[in-house]
Design a protein around this motif. Structure first.
Motif, mmCIF file in Angstrom:
data_model
loop_
_atom_site.group_PDB
_atom_site.id
_atom_site.type_symbol
_atom_site.label_atom_id
_atom_site.label_comp_id
_atom_site.label_asym_id
_atom_site.label_seq_id
_atom_site.Cartn_x
_atom_site.Cartn_y
_atom_site.Cartn_z
ATOM 1 N N VAL A 6 18.349 -34.487 1.424
ATOM 2 C CA VAL A 6 19.176 -33.796 0.430
ATOM 3 C C VAL A 6 20.479 -34.546 0.211
ATOM 4 C CG1 VAL A 6 20.508 -31.692 -0.001
ATOM 5 C CG2 VAL A 6 18.168 -31.527 0.839
ATOM 6 N N GLN A 7 21.036 -35.059 1.309
ATOM 7 C CA GLN A 7 22.294 -35.799 1.231
ATOM 8 C C GLN A 7 22.131 -37.100 0.449
ATOM 9 O OE1 GLN A 7 24.057 -36.374 5.080
ATOM 10 N NE2 GLN A 7 26.116 -36.390 4.263
ATOM 11 N N LEU A 8 20.960 -37.724 0.533
ATOM 12 C CA LEU A 8 20.714 -38.948 -0.229
ATOM 13 C C LEU A 8 20.776 -38.685 -1.727
ATOM 14 C CD1 LEU A 8 17.797 -40.679 1.738
ATOM 15 C CD2 LEU A 8 20.137 -41.516 1.458
ATOM 16 N N GLY A 9 20.236 -37.548 -2.137
ATOM 17 C CA GLY A 9 20.359 -37.136 -3.527
ATOM 18 C C GLY A 9 19.546 -37.913 -4.537
ATOM 19 N N LYS A 10 18.535 -38.669 -4.100
ATOM 20 C CA LYS A 10 17.723 -39.447 -5.042
ATOM 21 C C LYS A 10 16.673 -38.579 -5.733
ATOM 22 C CE LYS A 10 18.294 -43.872 -2.664
ATOM 23 N NZ LYS A 10 19.097 -44.455 -3.758
ATOM 24 N N VAL A 36 7.206 -40.979 1.855
ATOM 25 C CA VAL A 36 6.855 -40.236 0.646
ATOM 26 C C VAL A 36 8.072 -40.086 -0.268
ATOM 27 C CG1 VAL A 36 5.959 -38.066 -0.265
ATOM 28 C CG2 VAL A 36 5.015 -39.009 1.845
ATOM 29 N N TYR A 37 9.215 -39.766 0.311
ATOM 30 C CA TYR A 37 10.452 -39.609 -0.460
ATOM 31 C C TYR A 37 10.795 -40.904 -1.187
ATOM 32 C CZ TYR A 37 15.366 -38.413 -1.403
ATOM 33 O OH TYR A 37 16.586 -38.174 -2.015
ATOM 34 N N ASN A 38 10.680 -42.022 -0.482
ATOM 35 C CA ASN A 38 10.993 -43.319 -1.078
ATOM 36 C C ASN A 38 10.038 -43.646 -2.217
ATOM 37 O OD1 ASN A 38 12.448 -45.840 -1.170
ATOM 38 N ND2 ASN A 38 10.714 -46.814 -0.163
ATOM 39 N N ASP A 39 8.778 -43.303 -2.039
ATOM 40 C CA ASP A 39 7.787 -43.535 -3.088
ATOM 41 C C ASP A 39 8.137 -42.743 -4.342
ATOM 42 O OD1 ASP A 39 5.266 -44.258 -4.336
ATOM 43 O OD2 ASP A 39 4.553 -42.261 -3.807
ATOM 44 N N TRP A 40 8.427 -41.468 -4.173
ATOM 45 C CA TRP A 40 8.750 -40.619 -5.327
ATOM 46 C C TRP A 40 10.050 -41.058 -5.992
ATOM 47 C CZ3 TRP A 40 7.182 -34.851 -5.439
ATOM 48 C CH2 TRP A 40 5.855 -34.719 -5.019
ATOM 49 N N ALA A 41 11.031 -41.493 -5.190
ATOM 50 C CA ALA A 41 12.312 -41.932 -5.743
ATOM 51 C C ALA A 41 12.134 -43.195 -6.585
ATOM 52 C CB ALA A 41 13.322 -42.172 -4.619
ATOM 53 N N GLN A 42 11.300 -44.119 -6.100
ATOM 54 C CA GLN A 42 11.072 -45.363 -6.839
ATOM 55 C C GLN A 42 10.291 -45.135 -8.132
ATOM 56 O OE1 GLN A 42 10.287 -49.089 -4.500
ATOM 57 N NE2 GLN A 42 10.086 -47.660 -2.797
ATOM 58 N N VAL A 43 9.425 -44.126 -8.134
ATOM 59 C CA VAL A 43 8.697 -43.779 -9.351
ATOM 60 C C VAL A 43 9.645 -43.143 -10.370
ATOM 61 C CG1 VAL A 43 6.846 -42.332 -10.286
ATOM 62 C CG2 VAL A 43 6.504 -43.553 -8.147
ATOM 63 N N GLY A 44 10.735 -42.548 -9.892
ATOM 64 C CA GLY A 44 11.718 -41.949 -10.781
ATOM 65 C C GLY A 44 11.429 -40.505 -11.139
ATOM 66 N N ILE A 45 10.828 -39.756 -10.228
ATOM 67 C CA ILE A 45 10.497 -38.358 -10.482
ATOM 68 C C ILE A 45 11.768 -37.509 -10.404
ATOM 69 C CG2 ILE A 45 9.181 -36.366 -9.678
ATOM 70 C CD1 ILE A 45 7.123 -38.328 -8.560
ATOM 71 N N GLN A 46 12.042 -36.765 -11.479
ATOM 72 C CA GLN A 46 13.256 -35.960 -11.525
ATOM 73 C C GLN A 46 13.013 -34.506 -11.921
ATOM 74 O OE1 GLN A 46 16.624 -37.084 -10.745
ATOM 75 N NE2 GLN A 46 15.258 -38.569 -9.762
ATOM 76 N N THR A 47 11.782 -34.136 -12.227
ATOM 77 C CA THR A 47 11.469 -32.756 -12.593
ATOM 78 C C THR A 47 10.218 -32.298 -11.840
ATOM 79 O OG1 THR A 47 10.011 -33.342 -14.453
ATOM 80 C CG2 THR A 47 12.382 -33.158 -14.911
ATOM 81 N N PRO A 48 10.056 -30.988 -11.644
ATOM 82 C CA PRO A 48 8.848 -30.501 -10.962
ATOM 83 C C PRO A 48 7.588 -30.791 -11.763
ATOM 84 C CG PRO A 48 10.100 -28.668 -11.863
ATOM 85 C CD PRO A 48 10.973 -29.884 -11.980
ATOM 86 N N GLU A 49 7.691 -30.754 -13.087
ATOM 87 C CA GLU A 49 6.532 -31.056 -13.931
ATOM 88 C C GLU A 49 6.083 -32.499 -13.737
ATOM 89 O OE1 GLU A 49 8.773 -27.650 -15.573
ATOM 90 O OE2 GLU A 49 9.349 -29.686 -15.012
ATOM 91 N N ALA A 50 7.058 -33.425 -13.652
ATOM 92 C CA ALA A 50 6.730 -34.834 -13.426
ATOM 93 C C ALA A 50 6.122 -35.035 -12.044
ATOM 94 C CB ALA A 50 7.982 -35.700 -13.583
ATOM 95 N N ALA A 51 6.602 -34.270 -11.065
ATOM 96 C CA ALA A 51 6.055 -34.373 -9.707
ATOM 97 C C ALA A 51 4.603 -33.928 -9.672
ATOM 98 C CB ALA A 51 6.892 -33.521 -8.749
ATOM 99 N N ILE A 52 4.294 -32.822 -10.341
ATOM 100 C CA ILE A 52 2.922 -32.319 -10.366
ATOM 101 C C ILE A 52 2.011 -33.293 -11.107
ATOM 102 C CG2 ILE A 52 1.436 -30.484 -11.291
ATOM 103 C CD1 ILE A 52 3.683 -28.519 -10.661
#
Length: 243
Positions: free
Chosen positions: A124-128, A158-174
Motif C-alpha cells: 500500500v505504501q508503494l502506491g503503484k 504478482v504485485y510487480n507484474d500487475w504494476a508493470q502491466v499498468g493496471i489501475q482499475t478493478p475492471e482492468a484487473a479482471i
C-alpha cells in the motif's frame, strides 16, 4: 486538527506525520474521527504525536477483530466480467486491503498473519496499484487460487507484474485475469495434444470467465450479493459503534 484542538495538538505536528497517518487510513479503513481519537490517546508530554503508538493501537484492534464470531456467508468463487452490480467490485472499492483480506479469512475461520499484514502495508505504501486493484489481486490469490497463506516473495512478484502491466482499475484487473486464464488454457490444450508433455496436468478449480463474461446476475445471486454486502456494512457499523 480541529478535532484535536482540545488536546493542544498543532497543525505542524500533524503535517509532520501526514504520510504515516494517511497510510493508517488506507490500511485499516478508519474514519477521521477514529483517527483523531486514537491520536489523542497517544500524545507525548510535549503534545507531540506518538506515531508508533497510533500504529500499534490500530494494529491491535485489527488483530483482535479476528476473535469475533465468523459470518456464515461466503464470497463467490468466481470473477465475473460484468461490472454492473458486481458485488466483488463493490466490496473491493468499499474496503481497505487489510479489511478486505480480513473478511475473507474470517469467513473461512482463519486470520491474516503478521507477515501478510506487514507485506500489505508495504505494498500500500508503494502506491503503484490502487487499493481496489490490490483487493482484486488478493481475492484472486485467496479465493480463486485457494492459497491459504501469501508469502512475501509471491505477493511482490504478482504485485510487480500487475504494476508493470499498468493496471489501475478493478475492471482492468479482471480483464487481465481473464486473458491470462484463456492463454493458459490454450497452452495446456496445446501441450495435451502432443507427446512432449512430461508432467501430469493438474485440473484446478477455476472460474469459467468465458461463459460468465456476458451474463447478468440472477435474482438469487443478487440476493446473495446484497446479503454479503449488508453483513460487511453491519460489521463496519458495529466496529465504529464499539470505537
Amino acid at each position: 486538527q480541529a478535532m484535536l484542538k482540545s488536546f493542544q495538538v498543532q497543525l505542524v505536528e500533524l503535517k509532520r506525520h501526514e504520510s504515516n497517518l494517511l497510510l493508517i487510513k488506507d490500511l485499516y479503513g478508519v474514519s477521521d474521527t477514529d483517527l483523531a481519537r486514537v491520536i489523542g490517546q497517544n500524545l507525548n508530554n510535549d503534545k507531540s504525536v506518538n506515531i508508533k503508538g497510533v500504529e500499534q493501537s490500530f494494529a491491535r484492534n485489527y488483530r483482535a477483530s479476528f476473535n469475533t464470531p465468523r459470518h456464515a456467508s461466503q464470497p463467490a468463487e468466481t470473477i465475473s466480467g460484468d461490472t454492473d452490480d458486481n458485488p466483488l467490485i463493490a466490496a473491493a472499492k468499499k474496503l481497505s486491503p487489510l479489511e478486505f483480506l480480513g473478511d475473507i479469512r474470517k469467513q473461512s475461520g482463519g486470520m491474516v498473519t503478521s507477515g501478510e499484514e506487514f507485506e500489505i502495508k508495504k505494498l500500500v505504501q508503494l502506491g503503484k496499484l490502487p487499493n481496489v486493484v490490490l483487493n482484486i489481486m488478493l481475492y484472486n490469490l485467496t479465493i480463486v487460487e485457494q492459497r491459504t497463506t501469501l508469502s512475501q516473495a509471491f505477493m511482490e512478484t504478482v504485485y510487480n507484474d500487475w504494476a508493470q502491466v499498468g493496471i489501475q482499475t478493478p475492471e482492468a484487473a479482471i480483464k487481465y485475469l481473464q486473458e491470462r486464464q484463456v492463454k493458459k488454457q490454450q497452452t495446456t490444450q496445446k501441450r495435451g495434444g502432443t507427446h512432449y508433455q512430461t508432467t501430469p496436468r493438474v485440473i484446478e478449480k477455476r472460474p469459467d470467465w468465458q461463459k460468465q463474461q456476458a451474463r447478468t446476475l440472477s435474482s438469487d445471486e443478487k440476493q446473495a450479493a446484497d446479503q454479503m454486502l449488508a453483513e460487511l456494512q453491519a460489521r463496519r457499523n458495529q466496529n465504529e459503534g464499539e470505537n
